[in-house]
Write a protein that holds these residues in place. Sequence first.
Motif, PDB file in Angstrom:
ATOM      1  N   LYS A 133       0.869  -1.218  -0.099  1.00  0.00           N
ATOM      2  CA  LYS A 133      -0.080  -0.067   0.087  1.00  0.00           C
ATOM      3  C   LYS A 133       0.744   1.270  -0.020  1.00  0.00           C
ATOM      4  O   LYS A 133       0.484   2.274  -0.165  1.00  0.00           O
ATOM      5  CB  LYS A 133      -0.903  -0.058   1.381  1.00  0.00           C
ATOM      6  N   THR A 142      -7.212  -8.394  -3.355  1.00  0.00           N
ATOM      7  CA  THR A 142      -7.501  -6.971  -3.061  1.00  0.00           C
ATOM      8  C   THR A 142      -8.929  -6.537  -2.897  1.00  0.00           C
ATOM      9  O   THR A 142      -9.494  -5.976  -2.244  1.00  0.00           O
ATOM     10  CB  THR A 142      -6.604  -5.988  -3.807  1.00  0.00           C
ATOM     11  N   TYR A 155     -11.391  -5.654  -0.088  1.00  0.00           N
ATOM     12  CA  TYR A 155     -12.404  -4.534   0.014  1.00  0.00           C
ATOM     13  C   TYR A 155     -13.759  -4.843   0.619  1.00  0.00           C
ATOM     14  O   TYR A 155     -14.325  -4.342   1.472  1.00  0.00           O
ATOM     15  CB  TYR A 155     -12.428  -3.849  -1.266  1.00  0.00           C
ATOM     16  N   ARG A 187      -8.959   1.939   0.520  1.00  0.00           N
ATOM     17  CA  ARG A 187      -8.100   2.642  -0.481  1.00  0.00           C
ATOM     18  C   ARG A 187      -8.241   2.090  -1.667  1.00  0.00           C
ATOM     19  O   ARG A 187      -7.756   2.664  -2.810  1.00  0.00           O
ATOM     20  CB  ARG A 187      -6.717   3.003   0.109  1.00  0.00           C
ATOM     21  N   ARG A 188      -8.698   0.921  -1.814  1.00  0.00           N
ATOM     22  CA  ARG A 188      -8.693   0.374  -3.267  1.00  0.00           C
ATOM     23  C   ARG A 188     -10.008  -0.602  -3.109  1.00  0.00           C
ATOM     24  O   ARG A 188     -10.290  -1.288  -2.213  1.00  0.00           O
ATOM     25  CB  ARG A 188      -7.457  -0.917  -3.361  1.00  0.00           C
ATOM     26  N   THR A 246     -11.361   5.557  -6.809  1.00  0.00           N
ATOM     27  CA  THR A 246     -10.062   5.635  -6.028  1.00  0.00           C
ATOM     28  C   THR A 246      -9.007   5.409  -7.300  1.00  0.00           C
ATOM     29  O   THR A 246      -7.894   5.536  -7.055  1.00  0.00           O
ATOM     30  CB  THR A 246     -10.023   4.441  -4.887  1.00  0.00           C
ATOM     31  N   ILE A 247      -9.495   4.614  -8.372  1.00  0.00           N
ATOM     32  CA  ILE A 247      -8.677   4.518  -9.398  1.00  0.00           C
ATOM     33  C   ILE A 247      -8.467   5.592 -10.557  1.00  0.00           C
ATOM     34  O   ILE A 247      -7.501   5.530 -11.317  1.00  0.00           O
ATOM     35  CB  ILE A 247      -9.146   3.212 -10.165  1.00  0.00           C
ATOM     36  N   PRO A 259      -1.144   0.395  -8.422  1.00  0.00           N
ATOM     37  CA  PRO A 259      -2.457   0.728  -9.268  1.00  0.00           C
ATOM     38  C   PRO A 259      -2.753  -0.493 -10.209  1.00  0.00           C
ATOM     39  O   PRO A 259      -3.809  -0.811 -10.166  1.00  0.00           O
ATOM     40  CB  PRO A 259      -2.185   1.854  -9.893  1.00  0.00           C
ATOM     41  N   TYR A 276      -2.929  -4.357  -7.993  1.00  0.00           N
ATOM     42  CA  TYR A 276      -3.600  -4.544  -7.254  1.00  0.00           C
ATOM     43  C   TYR A 276      -5.246  -3.644  -7.311  1.00  0.00           C
ATOM     44  O   TYR A 276      -6.207  -4.144  -7.321  1.00  0.00           O
ATOM     45  CB  TYR A 276      -3.435  -3.708  -5.664  1.00  0.00           C
ATOM     46  N   ALA A 277      -4.991  -2.283  -7.703  1.00  0.00           N
ATOM     47  CA  ALA A 277      -6.077  -1.421  -7.491  1.00  0.00           C
ATOM     48  C   ALA A 277      -6.839  -1.509  -8.660  1.00  0.00           C
ATOM     49  O   ALA A 277      -8.168  -1.552  -8.586  1.00  0.00           O
ATOM     50  CB  ALA A 277      -5.472  -0.179  -7.296  1.00  0.00           C
ATOM     51  N   LYS A 278      -6.378  -1.426  -9.853  1.00  0.00           N
ATOM     52  CA  LYS A 278      -7.331  -1.668 -11.043  1.00  0.00           C
ATOM     53  C   LYS A 278      -8.032  -2.915 -11.324  1.00  0.00           C
ATOM     54  O   LYS A 278      -9.237  -3.103 -11.589  1.00  0.00           O
ATOM     55  CB  LYS A 278      -6.508  -1.337 -12.235  1.00  0.00           C
ATOM     56  N   THR A 287     -10.895  -2.755  -8.594  1.00  0.00           N
ATOM     57  CA  THR A 287     -11.893  -1.921  -9.068  1.00  0.00           C
ATOM     58  C   THR A 287     -12.614  -2.370 -10.146  1.00  0.00           C
ATOM     59  O   THR A 287     -13.885  -2.276  -9.951  1.00  0.00           O
ATOM     60  CB  THR A 287     -11.107  -0.660  -9.512  1.00  0.00           C
TER      61      THR A 287
END
Length: 790
Positions: A4, A455, A459, A472-473, A478-479, A505, A508-510, A513
């Motif tokens: 993170k 991730t 969430y 945060r993800r 957030t993306i 990003p 993990y995040a994309k 998301t």
Amino acid sequence: MNIKHIALAVIMPLFSFSQNIQNNPTSNHGNRFEQLGTILPTPNVYRTASGAPGQQYWQNRADYDITAYLDEDKRNLRGSETVTYYNNSPDNLDYLWLQLDENEQSSVKNAGYQEKSLLPKQITSDKLSLTSLPEKDNGFGVNLTKVTDAAGKPLKYVVNKTMMRIDLPKVLKSGEKFVFKIDWNYNIPNRIAMGGRGGYENFPEDGNDLYTITQWFPRMCVYSDFKGWQNNQFTGRGEFALAFGDYKVSMNVPADHIVAATGTGKNFENVLTPAQFARWKQAQNASEPIEIVTLDEAKKAEKTKSKQRKTWIFEAENVRDFAWTSSRKFIWDGMKVTIPENNNQVMAMSLYPKEAYSLYRKFSTKAVAHTIKTYSEFTIPYPYPVAQSVEAANGMEYPMICFNYGRTEKDGTYSEGIKNGMIGVIIHEVGHNFFPMIINSDERQWSWMDEGLNTFVEYLTEERWDNKFPSRRGPAHTIVDYMKLPKDQLEPIMVNSENIINFGPNAYAKPATGLNILRETIMGRELFDEAFKTYSKRWAFKHPEPADFFRTMNDASAENLDWFWRGWFYGIDPVDISIDKVTVATADVDADVRKREITYTVDEPQVNDFEDIAKIRNREDRNIVFYTDKDKETQDFYWRYSRGQEKVDTEKKYTRKIDMVEKLPNAEKAQFRNMYGYQIDFSNKGGMVMPIILEFTFEDGTKLNDKASAQIWRKDEQKVSKTYYFDKKLKSIQLDPMRETADIDTSNNFWGEMPEPSSKFEVFKMKMEGSARGASSGTVNPMQAAGKKN
């Protein structure tokens, strides 16, 4: 692994985005809605087109019997292992590949994947040294002292950086097994100073070490139907592809150390004090965490530093790896958790130094319990007997054990950020038991199948922990900052782990998301959750690939999501849908039906514009006799008309009243008189298609919502329009009001001033009688104009 805190600003240009092949790139109707087709591998007997394992699916297996000796004075680990490798593949094998992960810490044995370097403006003295050419050996990495078969006969082997090949004395045929032995040792690195996943952390105030022993033994690579040997070098980034097996591990450590590991302890009665063992048995039926090793006991052990030794024994079944931790600093608590879906009784536990006591004692074990229960609900029931969190100032995962952060100030207080970060990292790392420890994807190739899927469920689990938890993800908005980056600084999710620039990003995040957008906005929770469970059940304790996930989600939901996989996973286009124009019209319910007339002329003969070569050759061929030449009854008016034998005035104009409509009754006039039509024109400025979600606010303060699926773009991927009819005036239109789609520019998502009506649309009543397909249209045809009936 949790990252993170990886900086978003580590950016380099990427020169090729080759995955998303465009079949019509210059058209407004390209290929965003076409099937992935040949982008995905061809289904076969091992992996089906539905995304399920095929009838002949197979995977190899490796069982381990390991003994280890932790030398605290020298900070050295030595071990001996016996590996039984089962070749369940249809192939005969000439050699085996194993991973030597500790070589990544070596200055001379590492994978050699360098990063660019620049002159610093400032640098600390411990980071500054003369460049050594050639590089000097720093003393780290694996030292192999013996490699033999089961009978003790030496085996030929080759070490290539972080990989080791054993050349078999004879071919290992399909269905056979091979037993071999390896002895090795390595110097344990300072994990805080050198980085990495395993090593020691020293606590200067009391002079003790906390050891995280991970990636510590020569481990079998995966041999699979989709790659063969997964022997890509370990660079420290892309994690692991590992075979399942059973483990028996003995660890000889200082007598006052507490050890936790993958699996279940087999001799706790021998290594714990009677009081500790009694508390261990009590914790196995406790609904609240009980201290098995207390804070006072840990503080006392810090000072005594025994020179005696004890051996801890652990066993684990059907796991893909084994990790452990050892320190005299540990407090240890635990409680029982029941998994409702399979009634599995699990020991949820935590180990932590006194520096983390006020946080870990309160939250850690309960977060472990919450995680395995919530993940079980969304994926598969947790199958293992243990789940535990170890505070070790980092974030890394292994079967049944993970290492996390979360320390307090010296006075026991802590910040909200540290608390939430700790809970988030515990959920994330414990969640890795599911992805990829059980649903065992190839992390060395596809980080997103490990980190991204995990991730996403992290969430969901954070949201179940606390409705105000600052995740945060996962949420779409957030993306946005990442998706806003210039395209030469982006890359598809479908990129090899080692080549990802913005790792946090992208890996993990994309993907997390994207899955959340699928669940909340595109598919809906019920449909998504069932499909996601199907994937988890199909591939539990197996080796899934991306196509298996994409195909299963399609197959289990009856949703053709290839447009989403193509855009979100294979592409780099962001979402940016714009409201470009709003046109307003009012209803005209008093229009004169008598004006509904058309003027027309009769049709010319229906003949080909061009006499093609086939017609010419057919006429010249004396063997061909045309049917209408043989049967004079078929030579009607139009046969003659097409040959100029019938003359018709095609210039004469005829008028016909349209009688398909009639005036509105008064009741319907009243119903439609105050109706407004609103045509909203949208453009796809970003490139990634998404549903169009609208919130309408009326002048009287009321609101309505609507959502058009992404398929509205299927015939024009650049511009679409949608018309609504309301019996009251609109005040404003908001696109994507809940920020569900990761739209990168919200400045073009609002239309706040409605224009005055610019036109009217006439409203008539349709007559009930109508023309059937193929029936006469009621106009004058050439036959009528000529006064002929045949």
